[in-house]
Scaffold this motif. Structure first.
Motif, short mmCIF file in Angstrom:
data_model
loop_
_atom_site.label_atom_id
_atom_site.label_comp_id
_atom_site.label_asym_id
_atom_site.label_seq_id
_atom_site.Cartn_x
_atom_site.Cartn_y
_atom_site.Cartn_z
N PHE A 121 0.83 -1.12 -0.02
CA PHE A 121 0.03 0.11 0.06
C PHE A 121 0.88 1.32 0.18
N ASN A 122 1.87 1.18 0.76
CA ASN A 122 2.88 2.36 0.90
C ASN A 122 3.18 2.73 -0.34
N VAL A 123 3.93 1.84 -1.28
CA VAL A 123 4.38 2.13 -2.42
C VAL A 123 3.26 2.33 -3.37
N ALA A 124 2.25 1.75 -3.74
CA ALA A 124 0.93 1.84 -4.39
C ALA A 124 0.38 3.53 -4.10
N ARG A 125 0.28 3.99 -3.18
CA ARG A 125 -0.06 5.38 -2.91
C ARG A 125 0.75 6.41 -3.41
N MET A 126 1.86 6.06 -3.14
CA MET A 126 2.94 7.07 -3.90
C MET A 126 3.11 7.01 -5.51
N ALA A 127 2.88 5.70 -5.86
CA ALA A 127 2.95 5.37 -7.35
C ALA A 127 1.60 6.07 -7.79
N ALA A 128 0.46 6.03 -7.30
CA ALA A 128 -0.94 6.67 -7.69
C ALA A 128 -0.70 8.24 -7.83
N ALA A 129 -0.04 8.70 -6.80
CA ALA A 129 0.14 10.23 -6.86
C ALA A 129 1.00 10.72 -8.04
N LEU A 130 2.21 9.91 -8.34
CA LEU A 130 2.97 10.15 -9.49
C LEU A 130 2.15 10.05 -10.80
N MET A 131 1.47 8.92 -11.08
CA MET A 131 0.59 8.66 -11.97
C MET A 131 -0.37 9.59 -12.57
N ALA A 132 -1.01 10.14 -11.31
CA ALA A 132 -2.01 11.19 -11.70
C ALA A 132 -1.53 12.37 -12.32
N LYS A 133 -0.20 12.49 -12.45
CA LYS A 133 0.25 13.86 -13.06
C LYS A 133 0.34 13.62 -14.84
N ASN A 134 0.20 12.21 -15.16
CA ASN A 134 0.60 11.84 -16.54
C ASN A 134 -0.53 12.27 -17.25
N ALA A 135 -0.40 12.61 -18.60
CA ALA A 135 -1.45 12.82 -19.49
C ALA A 135 -2.34 11.57 -19.83
N PRO A 136 -3.47 11.61 -20.29
CA PRO A 136 -4.11 10.38 -20.65
C PRO A 136 -3.44 9.51 -21.59
N MET A 137 -3.52 8.67 -21.72
CA MET A 137 -2.97 7.34 -22.59
C MET A 137 -4.00 6.61 -23.48
#
Length: 258
Positions: A121-137
């Motif tokens: 969960f610790n890694v997933a939450r941080m990954a989600a925060a970074l992914m949220a910055k991506n442009a839709p693919m």
């Protein structure tokens, strides 16, 4: 999600399922960043994949500051993240009461939960925060995918697996709500529940022990290949309609009590 030039994070990428996943992702065109407490093993994976395709950091997934530092290193190296695969974990065993009816130390139970479940969960939450910055693919407009590693022990825990089964059952349990939480951002979440996989640790066991482990596998009558786990990760990335799902990768096995 097309993998060419995408950035993937793999925890536990220094060995076993994690290393095989790194190999399959790079073969599919991705670049990988590895979180692993074993710096030497992670460095070996990076050297095998090539420094243009991979990098690593020593990270304790259950430690908030360590994970934050790992993500800072990932951002500095690659700048973005599209796929997160949580393979880091520990396999523990211990009955709730030992032969003398002494209870399992609470610290043993807590450590397993902290590494396998809290760490994921610790890694997933941080990954989600970074992914949220991506442009839709792509046509689906997704921004990323998180894949957590459960186990068939989440469903059929054996003797001595109270802690391990609870940790993996927690991963199964959080898959759908995590997918729901992140749906509006176009971030998918799935879990893979491996059965008896032919990791170096299992393959080092005596032949009679390996035969006993394989006995209840239906077909094919062998241990799973780490590559097959990596193949499934690549497929999950390519198939945008698989979301909120836990997929068993086990040859049809149903675990017995021992």
């Amino acid at each position: 999600m097309e993998m060419t030039n995408r950035i993937a994070l793999v925890t536990g990428g220094g060995s076993g399922l994690g290393r095989a996943t790194c190999e399959q992702l790079v073969a599919a065109g991705a670049k990988v960043f590895i979180f692993d407490m074993n710096e030497a093993a992670a460095a070996e994976t990076v050297a095998m994949l090539g420094t243009d395709n991979a990098a690593s950091a020593a990270v304790n997934v259950s430690d908030e500051a360590s994970v934050a530092a790992g993500f800072a290193a990932l951002e500095q190296r690659f700048g973005e993240l599209h796929l997160c695969v949580n393979c880091a974990g520990i396999a523990t065993a211990g009955k709730i009461l030992d032969r003398d009816n002494n209870p399992l130390p609470l610290s043993d139970f807590a450590k397993t939960i902290n590494v396998n479940l809290v760490g994921s969960f610790n890694v997933a939450r941080m990954a989600a925060a970074l992914m949220a910055k991506n442009a839709p693919m792509g046509e689906a407009g997704e921004r990323g995918l998180i894949v957590n590693t459960a186990s068939v022990a989440a469903f059929e825990g054996q003797l001595g697996q109270c802690a391990y089964s609870a940790s993996k059952g927690g991963i199964v349990g959080m898959t759908l709500p995590m997918a729901r939480d992140l749906a509006k951002l176009g971030i998918r979440v799935n879990a893979i529940a491996p059965g008896i996989m032919g990791t170096p640790m299992l393959l080092a066991m005596p032949e009679n022990v390996q035969e006993g482990l394989v006995a209840n596998i239906q077909f094919p009558k062998r241990m799973g290949l780490p590559k097959e786990y990596g193949d499934l990760v690549v497929h999950l990335a390519s198939n945008s309609y698989i979301n909120g799902e836990t997929i068993r990768l086990d040859g049809g096995i149903r675990m017995q009590p021992r």
